[in-house]
Design a protein around this motif. Structure first.
Motif, PDB file in Angstrom:
ATOM      1  N   GLU A  31       0.825  -1.190   0.000  1.00 17.35           N
ATOM      2  CA  GLU A  31       0.000   0.000   0.000  1.00 17.35           C
ATOM      3  C   GLU A  31       0.866   1.249   0.000  1.00 17.35           C
ATOM      4  N   GLN A  56      -3.316   5.883  -1.713  1.00 18.94           N
ATOM      5  CA  GLN A  56      -4.188   4.842  -2.220  1.00 18.94           C
ATOM      6  C   GLN A  56      -5.639   5.316  -2.296  1.00 18.94           C
ATOM      7  N   GLU A  57      -6.050   6.200  -1.400  1.00 14.69           N
ATOM      8  CA  GLU A  57      -7.415   6.713  -1.448  1.00 14.69           C
ATOM      9  C   GLU A  57      -7.658   7.482  -2.743  1.00 14.69           C
ATOM     10  N   GLU A 107      -8.219   4.979  -5.413  1.00 12.82           N
ATOM     11  CA  GLU A 107      -9.559   4.416  -5.256  1.00 12.82           C
ATOM     12  C   GLU A 107     -10.605   5.364  -5.848  1.00 12.82           C
ATOM     13  N   THR A 120     -10.455   5.307  -9.644  1.00 10.50           N
ATOM     14  CA  THR A 120     -11.030   4.078 -10.172  1.00 10.50           C
ATOM     15  C   THR A 120     -12.554   4.126 -10.110  1.00 10.50           C
ATOM     16  N   ALA A 121     -13.081   4.628  -8.994  1.00 11.29           N
ATOM     17  CA  ALA A 121     -14.535   4.748  -8.850  1.00 11.29           C
ATOM     18  C   ALA A 121     -15.099   5.720  -9.885  1.00 11.29           C
ATOM     19  N   PRO A 138     -16.517   2.001  -2.639  1.00 12.98           N
ATOM     20  CA  PRO A 138     -16.152   0.585  -2.672  1.00 12.98           C
ATOM     21  C   PRO A 138     -16.880  -0.217  -1.612  1.00 12.98           C
ATOM     22  N   PHE A 155     -10.174  -5.051  -3.278  1.00 11.41           N
ATOM     23  CA  PHE A 155      -9.429  -4.735  -4.488  1.00 11.41           C
ATOM     24  C   PHE A 155      -9.203  -6.010  -5.299  1.00 11.41           C
ATOM     25  N   ARG A 197     -17.123  -4.296  -6.897  1.00 11.02           N
ATOM     26  CA  ARG A 197     -16.357  -3.472  -5.959  1.00 11.02           C
ATOM     27  C   ARG A 197     -17.114  -2.224  -5.532  1.00 11.02           C
TER      28      ARG A 197
END
Length: 227
Positions: free
Chosen positions: A109, A113-114, A117, A120-121, A203, A207, A214
């Motif tokens: 990690e 990473q947030e 995320e 990706t969302a 999410p 992952f 997800r």
């Protein structure tokens, strides 16, 4: 099979398919003769282009399976092109990856990473809203009305959306949003359309799962029941 393809497709058809290559042992024969696959293997091997960063040797549990990695890579190539994907791989193997500057071993990690995320969302939400725009008349207009009537909306989010609405050129982009024009819109216009159609997205799965497993989307206008 390669001979059959070569007859139909010419010299390129004589190459092994990706599946055949994955199932085969090595890049070619042991008789000292170069094969087309062996040439490709030399050309695509990052070892021949860069000095691989020592951090890549740190053992870790894979975050995704090989098939999932291939699926993600295929989508990357389809959207950004093969050259972009190959250069991205080289940069990673040289040690230029998220978290490298903070000393995070590759595969673990990293502090942002947030942010990944959220990106990706956003990408998944855009894919879904384009599907709906293609089949539901006046969805954007109805969603705009629903957003303005939403009394539960976060105050800061509402202020940001209303501030964007004061930009006439931006709103001209927004109002012509469709699957056909989407890639011509500015990033700001895409975010505005996203905010109109999608109330929340987050999410709910680990992952590596497919995006539909997800992420959960709460729409401004509920999806119509399946026919």
């Amino acid at each position: 099979m390669p001979l059959w393809r070569a007859v139909r497709e010419g010299e390129p058809g004589g190459m092994k398919s990706a599946r055949e290559l994955a199932l085969s042992q090595g890049w070619g024969t042991d008789d000292g003769h170069w094969t087309a696959e062996a040439v490709v293997g030399v050309m695509i091997n990052p070892f021949n282009a860069i000095e691989i960063a020592p951090s890549l040797a740190v053992p870790h549990e894979p975050l995704v399976s090989e098939d999932e990695w291939v699926q993600l890579g295929t989508g990357l190539i389809e959207e950004y092109g093969a050259e972009f994907a190959l250069r991205a791989i080289l940069r990673n193997l040289k040690g230029d990856y998220l978290g490298a500057e903070e000393g995070s071993p590759f595969g673990y990690e990293f502090p942002d990473q947030e942010a990944v995320e959220a990106h990706t969302a956003f990408r998944y939400g855009c894919d879904r809203l384009l599907q709906r725009l293609a089949t539901e008349p006046n969805l954007l207009q109805r969603s705009i009305v629903a957003m303005h009537a939403d009394e539960t909306m976060d105050r800061e989010d509402r202020i940001e959306m209303l501030r964007a609405e004061s930009d006439a050129s931006l709103m001209r982009e927004v109002m012509v949003a469709s699957p056909e024009t989407w890639h011509e819109l500015s990033e700001e216009a895409q975010h505005q359309v996203f905010g109109y159609l999608i109330k929340t997205i987050g999410p709910v799965g680990r992952f590596g799962l497919p995006p539909e497993q997800r992420f959960h989307i709460v729409w401004r206008i509920a999806e119509p029941p399946p026919a």
